[in-house]
Design a protein around this motif. Structure first.
Motif, short mmCIF file in Angstrom:
data_model
loop_
_atom_site.label_atom_id
_atom_site.label_comp_id
_atom_site.label_asym_id
_atom_site.label_seq_id
_atom_site.Cartn_x
_atom_site.Cartn_y
_atom_site.Cartn_z
N GLU A 97 26.87 -5.29 -22.24
CA GLU A 97 26.52 -6.70 -22.44
C GLU A 97 27.80 -7.44 -22.78
O GLU A 97 28.37 -7.26 -23.85
N PHE A 104 18.42 -2.89 -25.00
CA PHE A 104 18.90 -4.24 -24.72
C PHE A 104 17.74 -5.23 -24.81
O PHE A 104 17.86 -6.30 -25.42
N VAL A 144 25.54 -9.05 -17.73
CA VAL A 144 24.97 -7.76 -18.06
C VAL A 144 25.35 -6.79 -16.95
O VAL A 144 24.83 -6.88 -15.83
#
Length: 1022
Positions: free
Chosen positions: A950, A846, A939
Motif C-alpha cells: 500500500e 488490507f 495498491v
C-alpha cells in the motif's frame, strides 16, 4: 595421354593430376583413343564412376570434347560409393541369386523396433524418436562392419578389453543382442541388408569379370577404393585385357620418405591403401593426361598443395623442399611458389553472413563473363544455403547437390503444423498457420478462403488463448460493426464459423487415432495424411492441388507411405511424441531439384568436387570442425574396440576430406574462404590453410587476398554515409492536425499518455487507430491487472460491509475465476492459484484496515469540463475505488506492476490520481458533490514474496494542492495544443521509453530517429 592407354600390358593404373579437369581429361582420352575405331568402339566401352553426379558430369564432358557433334556415349555407370549410400552398378543377372534389399525406410524402422526391444540392456526405455536415433547409430555400425567385411559379430566379447570402462561392456552387450536379432529378422522377412547386398554385388561382379572379362574397354575412374570390396573390384578391372583404373590426383612427386609417413589423415592415405592392397608400386602408375599448353602453373599449384599437406612427420625438411622447388623453377625461368599461388586467393570474413556475401559476389562476378563457369564447394550445408539465398538476390539459382530439408518445404511445413495442431487444436497461432498455408484450400477458392480466415482471425482468434470453442463463439457473437452493414457482417461471421467448424472436424478426425490412448505411428500417419488432404482439397472432389507434386511432394509422399506401411517396428506414440517423430523425419529428409538452375553455376559437396571442375572454384567453410569435420564419435565402440573389430579409425574421414580439398585447391582459379567467427564464437582456420600459409611464408611470399570482394560485401548492405536528400531517413514525425480534429475529451490515463507520448494520442484519438491483440495473447501483466481489478470489484460488491469468515478463500477463488475468464491457460492455473492464495491474506488484512469508517465506491465514473479558447474540454476518470469518509474521500488505484513514484506524480508525468482528485474536488463524481480529496494511494498486488504494498503518494494535507497543480497543468497543455503549430511529437519524455513502451512506437519509427541521435526531449512538443 602420350600413348594409347591400352598399349601397355595389364595391370593398368593411371592417374589424372589434381590440377587437371578430371572428367574432361578422361572424356578426351577415351574419345581420342576409341572414336577413330567407329562409333561402336566408344559405345561398347564401360566406364564406372564413383557417383551418379560424376556419371552425369562425364556424359556432359563427352559432348564437350566431341565439339557438339553427335556421339554414342560409353555405358557410364555409377559404381556406387558405399560410404555415401549410392546403389552400385548391377550388370546382367548378378542380382538374381541375392535376396532383395530391405528398403531404407523399412530398415530404419525395423532397427528402431530392435533398439527399443533391447534398450533394457542399456538400462533405459525408448520412445519413438529415441528409438529412431539409436537405430541410426546401430545402422551406421552395421554398415561399417559390412563395408569393411570385419568378420563374425559373434566375437564381440573379444573386442572389449578388461581395462575399458564398464559402459563399453554395456554397449557391447547391447550390440551382441541387436546383431543376433537383426539377421534373424532379415531372414524372417526374406530380405538382405542393403549394405551387405552391395558388398555381395561388388564381390560377384569382381568374380565374374575375373573369370569372364568384358570384351569392350572397361574403365574405373575417380574412385579411391576405400571399401575392400571396391578395392578388389578395381584390381580386377586394372588386370582385365582391356581394362584400366584412373585414380584422382595421386601424388607422384612426394618424396619416398614422406610417402612412407602417409597415414589415415593424409590426402593420399586412401590411395596408398588401395595400391598396397593391389600390390602396385606408386611409380608404376602413369599419367592419363597428356601435357597441355599453359599447364605449368597448374603443375606448380599441385606441387605446392601436395607439399603443404605432406605428413606432419615429414615437414622437417620443408625449407629443403622449397629450395628444391625453386631450383626446378629456375631451370624453367619461373618462381614456382609465385607461379603456384597465381590464381589462388584467400579471404577471411568476419562471420558466416559476410562469408556468404563474399562467396555469392565471387560467383556472381564469374558469371558476368560469357561462358565462364563457377562452382561452390562447401561441406557446411547451412552456409551453402546462405550463399544460395544471397545469389537469389540477383535472380540466380544454383544447382545444389545438397538440396534443402523437407521440413522447410511447404508440404513439410504443413505436415509439421498438422501434427502440432492435433496435440493442441485450440492454439490460435497453429489454427491460423494451417488456414493461411499456401496449400490449404478447404474446398474453397483462394479469395473466399482468405476472406473467411480474415474474419475468423479478427473476431475469433485474436486475444488471449480460448479455453474452448464456446469462447470463440462468444467473441464472434457481437463484434464491432466496422462497415455498418449488419447483414453482410452476419453472413461473413457465419461463413467464418463454418470454416472454423470444418477445421476442428479435420483436427478431431486426425486425433481419432489416439482414441484408445497411444497409437502406432502407422495409424497416426494415416490419419495425418487424411487430415492434410482434407485441408488441401479444392472446390472439386479429389483435387489436392500441389500437395504431393514436385520433388518436395514426392519426398513427403514417400515418407508418409513409409510411415504407414513400414513403421510397424516403431513403439506406439502419444500425439506429442508423434509430432516430434514427424519433425525429426522431416528434418532428416533432403529435397533435391535443379529445375531453373543456372547452367554455369553449381553448388557441390566435397565428394562430387573430386571429378567436377569449373573456371572458378570457391572453397568455403574452411574452419576446424567444418572442413575438416571432427573425427566422428562411435556411440558403441571405443578406439581399441574398433581396432579389435578390424574397423577403420575415425580419422579416415579426415584423410578423405583432405584429398577432396587437395583436388579442389589445385584447380586453376580458386577462392579459399574462411570465417574468423562462427555462431558468435571465435573460429580456427582449417589446418590446411595454416599449412599453405606456413609454406608460403617459408618461401617469403603470401597467399594473395581479395580485399575488393570484402569491401563489396561490407558495402552491399551498409547505410550510405551521406545519402542524397531523397534517400535520407525521414526525421522524427511532428504531425500537426487541424484544430477541428484535435480531441476535446480525454480520460486521465489518456492525459498521462499525452504528457509522455503525444504521438500516441494523435494515432489513437485523431487517426482512430486501434491496436489488434495478437492471436494467443499471453496472460501478461495487463491481463493480470484486469483480473485483479475484477476480483476486488466482485469481492467488494458481494461483501460491502462485513467480511465473511472465509474471506481469504473467497477472494482467492474470485481472483482465479477472473484469470480464467481473462484467458489464462490451464497449465498456468496451478501457479496462479498459488499466487492468489499467497496474496489473499494480505488483501483481507488490507480490507479490514481500510474499511472502517469508509463508504466504498467501486469503479466510479467521473467527469469535469472547463472552458477553453475553442470551446470546452472534458477530462474523465474511472476510479478503481473511492473510500468516502464524510469530510473527504481517499482515491485508490490497483496495480500489478511498479506504480509511479511520488516524484513522477509531483512533476506531472503521472497525473492519473491527481487529476482524478481534481475531478472529485470539482464534484465530477455523481452523487458525491464537491468533495475534499484525501489520501491518494497506489495498491500494488503481485502475490509474490511480497504479496502486496500500500503506497500512499499524498495525504489529506497535500492532495488538494497536487490535484489543483495537475488541473492547472492540464489547462495549460490544452491551451498549447489549441495552437495548430504545436505538433504531437513521439515520446516528449524519452527517459521513459524503456519502461513505458507504447502501442504506436512502430508507426512513429521511434527506434529509427532515437538511435540515430534525435532522441532528446523536445520542448516544442510540450
Amino acid at each position: 595421354m602420350n600413348e594409347p592407354f591400352l598399349a601397355a600390358p595389364p595391370p593398368r593404373w593411371f592417374t589424372i593430376p589434381a590440377h587437371r579437369p578430371f572428367v574432361t581429361d578422361l572424356a578426351k582420352g577415351l574419345y581420342d583413343a576409341l572414336a577413330p575405331g567407329g562409333p561402336e568402339a566408344l559405345s561398347d566401352a564401360i566406364v564406372l564412376t564413383p557417383t551418379r553426379r560424376a556419371a552425369r558430369a562425364l556424359s556432359e564432358a563427352f559432348v564437350e570434347v566431341a565439339g557438339g557433334r553427335p556421339v554414342l556415349l560409353p555405358q557410364i555407370r555409377a559404381l556406387g560409393d558405399l560410404d555415401e549410400g549410392e546403389p552400385p552398378f548391377e550388370p546382367g543377372d548378378l542380382a538374381l541369386d541375392l535376396p532383395p534389399a530391405i528398403s531404407p525406410w523399412r530398415r530404419r524402422f525395423e532397427l528402431a523396433r530392435l533398439a527399443a526391444d533391447h534398450a533394457p540392456a542399456l538400462g533405459r526405455s525408448l520412445d519413438a524418436v529415441q528409438a529412431l536415433e539409436l537405430a541410426d547409430a546401430l545402422a551406421a555400425f552395421l554398415d561399417s562392419v559390412q563395408i569393411e567385411e570385419a568378420g563374425d559379430l559373434d566375437r564381440l566379447d573379444g573386442w572389449v578389453e578388461s581395462e575399458l570402462a564398464r559402459h563399453w561392456k554395456i554397449s557391447a552387450d547391447f550390440l551382441r543382442l541387436a546383431t543376433q536379432a537383426w539377421p534373424e529378422r532379415l531372414e524372417e522377412l526374406g530380405l538382405i541388408d542393403l549394405t551387405a547386398r552391395r558388398v555381395a554385388l561388388l564381390r560377384l561382379l569382381a568374380e565374374r569379370w575375373r573369370d569372364t572379362p568384358p570384351e569392350g574397354v572397361l574403365v574405373a575412374a575417380g574412385s579411391t577404393g576405400t571399401a575392400p570390396a571396391t578395392a578388389d573390384l578395381l584390381r580386377v578391372i586394372a588386370a582385365a585385357p582391356k581394362g584400366c583404373v584412373v585414380l584422382p590426383g595421386l601424388d607422384q612427386d612426394l618424396a619416398d620418405k614422406a610417402w612412407d609417413k602417409v597415414d589415415e589423415q593424409h590426402p593420399q592415405g586412401a590411395m596408398k591403401r588401395l595400391l598396397a592392397r593391389a600390390g602396385i608400386d606408386r611409380r608404376a602408375v602413369r599419367s592419363f593426361s597428356a601435357p597441355a599448353p599453359g599447364d605449368a602453373r597448374g603443375r606448380w599449384r599441385r606441387r605446392i598443395v601436395n607439399e603443404a599437406l605432406r605428413p606432419a612427420e615429414a615437414t622437417a625438411d620443408w625449407l629443403d623442399q622449397i629450395r628444391q622447388l625453386k631450383s626446378e623453377g629456375a631451370a624453367a625461368g619461373v618462381d614456382p611458389i609465385v607461379a603456384g599461388l597465381d590464381g589462388l586467393c584467400l579471404v577471411r570474413a568476419r562471420a558466416e553472413e559476410e562469408a556468404a556475401a563474399v562467396a555469392a559476389l565471387a560467383l556472381r562476378e564469374a558469371l558476368e563473363t560469357p561462358g565462364r563457369t563457377a562452382a561452390l564447394i562447401c561441406p557446411d550445408q547451412d552456409l551453402a544455403r546462405r550463399i544460395s539465398a544471397r545469389l537469389a538476390r540477383w535472380g540466380v539459382t544454383a544447382d545444389s547437390s545438397a538440396g534443402s530439408p523437407l521440413a522447410g518445404q511447404p508440404v513439410g511445413a504443413l505436415l509439421g503444423l498438422m501434427t502440432r495442431a492435433v496435440v493442441d487444436p485450440l492454439d490460435p497461432v497453429l489454427m491460423l498457420a494451417l488456414l493461411k498455408h499456401p496449400l490449404t484450400r478447404l474446398g474453397l477458392e483462394p479469395e473466399a478462403l482468405a476472406a473467411r480466415v480474415l474474419v475468423l482471425e479478427r473476431y475469433g482468434l485474436r486475444g488471449t488463448r480460448p479455453r474452448n470453442l464456446a469462447v470463440i463463439a462468444r467473441r464472434m457473437a457481437s463484434p464491432v460493426d466496422s462497415d455498418g452493414v449488419p447483414g453482410r457482417r452476419r453472413k461473413a461471421l457465419d461463413d467464418a464459423d463454418r470454416l472454423l467448424a470444418r477445421l476442428q472436424r479435420i483436427l478431431a478426425q486426425a486425433g481419432e487415432a489416439y482414441t484408445g490412448g497411444d497409437a502406432t505411428p502407422g495409424e497416426a500417419a494415416r490419419a495425418l495424411v487424411q487430415a492434410v488432404e482434407a485441408l488441401a482439397e479444392g472446390p472439386e472432389d479429389g483435387d489436392l492441388g500441389a500437395l504431393w507434386s514436385g520433388p518436395a511432394g514426392e519426398a513427403a509422399a514417400s515418407l508418409m507411405a513409409a510411415l504407414i506401411d513400414e513403421s510397424d517396428g516403431l513403439p506406439e506414440t502419444t500425439p506429442t511424441q508423434f509430432a516430434e517423430l514427424v519433425e525429426t523425419l522431416l528434418d532428416g529428409e533432403t529435397v533435391r531439384g535443379g529445375a531453373g538452375a543456372h547452367p554455369r553455376l553449381k553448388i557441390l559437396g566435397t565428394l562430387e568436387a573430386r571429378m567436377v571442375r569449373a573456371d572458378l572454384l570457391v572453397l568455403a567453410g574452411l574452419e576446424e570442425g567444418v572442413w575438416p569435420a571432427p573425427a566422428p564419435t562411435d556411440p558403441f565402440l571405443s578406439r581399441p574396440m574398433r581396432a579389435a573389430a578390424g574397423l577403420p579409425p575415425p580419422e579416415r574421414r579426415i584423410g578423405l576430406s583432405a584429398h577432396d580439398f587437395a583436388q579442389a585447391a589445385s584447380a586453376g582459379e580458386v577462392l579459399l574462404l574462411t570465417c574468423e567467427r562462427r555462431g558468435g564464437a571465435p573460429a580456427v582456420a582449417s589446418r590446411w590453410l595454416w599449412r599453405l600459409q606456413t609454406l608460403a611464408r617459408g618461401a617469403g611470399v603470401a597467399i594473395p587476398g581479395r580485399e575488393d570482394l570484402l569491401a563489396w560485401a561490407r558495402a552491399l548492405d551498409a547505410p550510405i554515409a551521406s545519402p542524397p536528400q531523397h534517400l535520407r531517413a525521414a526525421p522524427r514525425p511532428r504531425p500537426t492536425p487541424p484544430l477541428s480534429a484535435r480531441p476535446v475529451e480525454l480520460p486521465v490515463t489518456g492525459v498521462e499518455r499525452w504528457v509522455r507520448d503525444p504521438y500516441a494520442v494523435y494515432a489513437g484519438r485523431i487517426l482512430k487507430f486501434r491496436t489488434l491483440e495478437r492471436p494467443g495473447e499471453p496472460v501478461d501483466a495487463r491481463i493480470r491487472g484486469t483480473a485483479i481489478h475484477a476480483a476486488f470489484e466482485a469481492f467488494a460488491e458481494a461483501h460491502p460491509d462485513v467480511l465473511p469468515a472465509e474471506a481469504e478463500s473467497l477472494f482467492a477463488g474470485l481472483l482465479v475465476e477472473a484469470l480464467v475468464e481473462a484467458g489464462a491457460p490451464e497449465g498456468r492455473l496451478p501457479r496462479e492459484a498459488a499466487l492468489a492464495a499467497n496474496v489473499a491474506p494480505w488483501v483481507i488484512e488490507f480490507e479490514r484496515r481500510r474499511r472502517p469508517g469508509a463508504k466504498l465506491l467501486i469503479e466510479q465514473q467521473g467527469r469535469h469540463s472547463f472552458k477553453t479558447g475553442r470551446g470546452e474540454f472534458t477530462v474523465t476518470a474511472k476510479a478503481d475505488r473511492i473510500e468516502h469518509r464524510g469530510h473527504c474521500a481517499d482515491i485508490l488505484d490497483f496495480k500489478t506492476g511498479a506504480p509511479p513514484s511520488k516524484k513522477q506524480m509531483e512533476s506531472g508525468l503521472s497525473p492519473q490520481l491527481t487529476l482524478t482528485a481534481a475531478i472529485l474536488h470539482f464534484g465530477g463524481f455523481q452523487g458525491m458533490g464537491e468533495t475534499l480529496p484525501g489520501e491518494l494511494v497506489y495498491v500494488a498486488v503481485s502475490g509474490g514474496r511480497t504479496p502486496g504494498r500500500e503506497e500512499i503518494r499524498a495525504r489529506l494535507d497535500e492532495s488538494l494542492n497536487l490535484a489543483l497543480a495537475a488541473y492547472e497543468g492540464l489547462r495549460k497543455r490544452v491551451e498549447r495544443f489549441e495552437d495548430e503549430a504545436t505538433p504531437y511529437v513521439s515520446w516528449a519524455a524519452p527517459q521513459f521509453i524503456d519502461s513505458h513502451g507504447g502501442d504506436f512506437d512502430h508507426l512513429a519509427r521511434l527506434w529509427e530517429w532515437h538511435v540515430i541521435g534525435e532522441g532528446e526531449a523536445e520542448g516544442g512538443g510540450e
